[in-house]
Scaffold this motif. Structure first.
Motif, PDB file in Angstrom:
ATOM      1  N   CYS A  47       0.692  -1.112   0.023  1.00 20.72           N
ATOM      2  CA  CYS A  47      -0.151  -0.094   0.071  1.00 20.72           C
ATOM      3  C   CYS A  47       0.771   1.339  -0.092  1.00 20.72           C
ATOM      4  O   CYS A  47       1.897   1.236   0.576  1.00 20.72           O
ATOM      5  N   GLY A  48       0.460   2.119  -0.795  1.00 18.54           N
ATOM      6  CA  GLY A  48       0.887   3.564  -0.803  1.00 18.54           C
ATOM      7  C   GLY A  48       2.006   3.740  -1.898  1.00 18.54           C
ATOM      8  O   GLY A  48       2.875   4.670  -1.985  1.00 18.54           O
ATOM      9  N   LYS A  49       2.498   2.507  -2.526  1.00 16.78           N
ATOM     10  CA  LYS A  49       3.578   2.650  -3.416  1.00 16.78           C
ATOM     11  C   LYS A  49       2.889   2.770  -4.846  1.00 16.78           C
ATOM     12  O   LYS A  49       3.847   3.217  -5.888  1.00 16.78           O
ATOM     13  N   GLY A  50       1.913   2.512  -5.188  1.00 17.04           N
ATOM     14  CA  GLY A  50       1.123   2.197  -6.616  1.00 17.04           C
ATOM     15  C   GLY A  50       0.428   0.958  -6.472  1.00 17.04           C
ATOM     16  O   GLY A  50      -0.165   0.570  -5.500  1.00 17.04           O
ATOM     17  N   VAL A  51       0.021   0.434  -7.586  1.00 12.84           N
ATOM     18  CA  VAL A  51      -1.058  -0.485  -7.811  1.00 12.84           C
ATOM     19  C   VAL A  51      -0.184  -1.905  -7.741  1.00 12.84           C
ATOM     20  O   VAL A  51       0.874  -2.002  -8.633  1.00 12.84           O
ATOM     21  N   CYS A  52      -0.318  -2.904  -6.736  1.00 10.26           N
ATOM     22  CA  CYS A  52       0.591  -3.898  -6.623  1.00 10.26           C
ATOM     23  C   CYS A  52       0.108  -5.027  -7.607  1.00 10.26           C
ATOM     24  O   CYS A  52      -1.057  -5.465  -7.508  1.00 10.26           O
ATOM     25  N   ILE A  53       1.188  -5.719  -8.348  1.00 14.28           N
ATOM     26  CA  ILE A  53       0.779  -6.915  -9.073  1.00 14.28           C
ATOM     27  C   ILE A  53       1.843  -7.950  -8.581  1.00 14.28           C
ATOM     28  O   ILE A  53       2.978  -7.637  -8.524  1.00 14.28           O
ATOM     29  N   LYS A  54       1.313  -9.338  -8.562  1.00 16.99           N
ATOM     30  CA  LYS A  54       1.989 -10.426  -8.314  1.00 16.99           C
ATOM     31  C   LYS A  54       1.960 -11.177  -9.498  1.00 16.99           C
ATOM     32  O   LYS A  54       1.051 -11.539  -9.876  1.00 16.99           O
ATOM     33  N   VAL A  55       3.269 -11.436  -9.986  1.00 16.95           N
ATOM     34  CA  VAL A  55       3.475 -12.398 -11.180  1.00 16.95           C
ATOM     35  C   VAL A  55       4.212 -13.758 -10.649  1.00 16.95           C
ATOM     36  O   VAL A  55       5.101 -13.479 -10.372  1.00 16.95           O
ATOM     37  N   ASP A  56       3.406 -14.872 -10.766  1.00 15.09           N
ATOM     38  CA  ASP A  56       3.678 -15.986 -10.055  1.00 15.09           C
ATOM     39  C   ASP A  56       4.148 -15.788  -8.469  1.00 15.09           C
ATOM     40  O   ASP A  56       2.900 -15.238  -7.777  1.00 15.09           O
ATOM     41  N   GLU A  57       5.255 -15.499  -8.267  1.00 11.40           N
ATOM     42  CA  GLU A  57       5.493 -15.465  -6.736  1.00 11.40           C
ATOM     43  C   GLU A  57       6.326 -14.017  -6.547  1.00 11.40           C
ATOM     44  O   GLU A  57       6.624 -13.743  -5.503  1.00 11.40           O
ATOM     45  N   LYS A  58       6.571 -13.123  -7.366  1.00  5.96           N
ATOM     46  CA  LYS A  58       7.189 -11.952  -7.346  1.00  5.96           C
ATOM     47  C   LYS A  58       6.191 -10.910  -7.485  1.00  5.96           C
ATOM     48  O   LYS A  58       5.419 -10.606  -8.339  1.00  5.96           O
TER      49      LYS A  58
END
Length: 77
Positions: A47-58
């Motif tokens: 939160c607070g950094k931008g929109v979080c996206i997780k690709v597989d485990e990263k």
């Protein structure tokens, strides 16, 4: 490849709806559907950094303005 996009309140305010739509369009038009599984997720702790996206485990943090670059670098392979 599993791609999770945060749709929690903080990411929603930062444009996750636009990110979801742009990524869906890019995947539908450029990548085989079997290759990418797009799904929504609630808070992933960035939160607070931008929109979080997780690709597989990263995890990555993106903004709606740089989603095409992100797609080319991390999803379209």
């Amino acid at each position: 490849m599993k791609v999770m996009i945060c749709i929690g309140s903080s990411c929603h305010i930062r444009g996750s709806y636009d990110v979801v739509n742009k990524l869906k369009s890019l995947v539908d038009n450029n990548t085989s559907v079997e290759h990418v599984d797009l799904c929504g997720s609630f808070c992933m702790g960035e939160c607070g950094k931008g929109v979080c996206i997780k690709v597989d485990e990263k995890k990555y943090v993106v903004e709606k303005e740089n989603i095409e670059e992100f797609y080319l670098e991390h999803i379209k392979k």
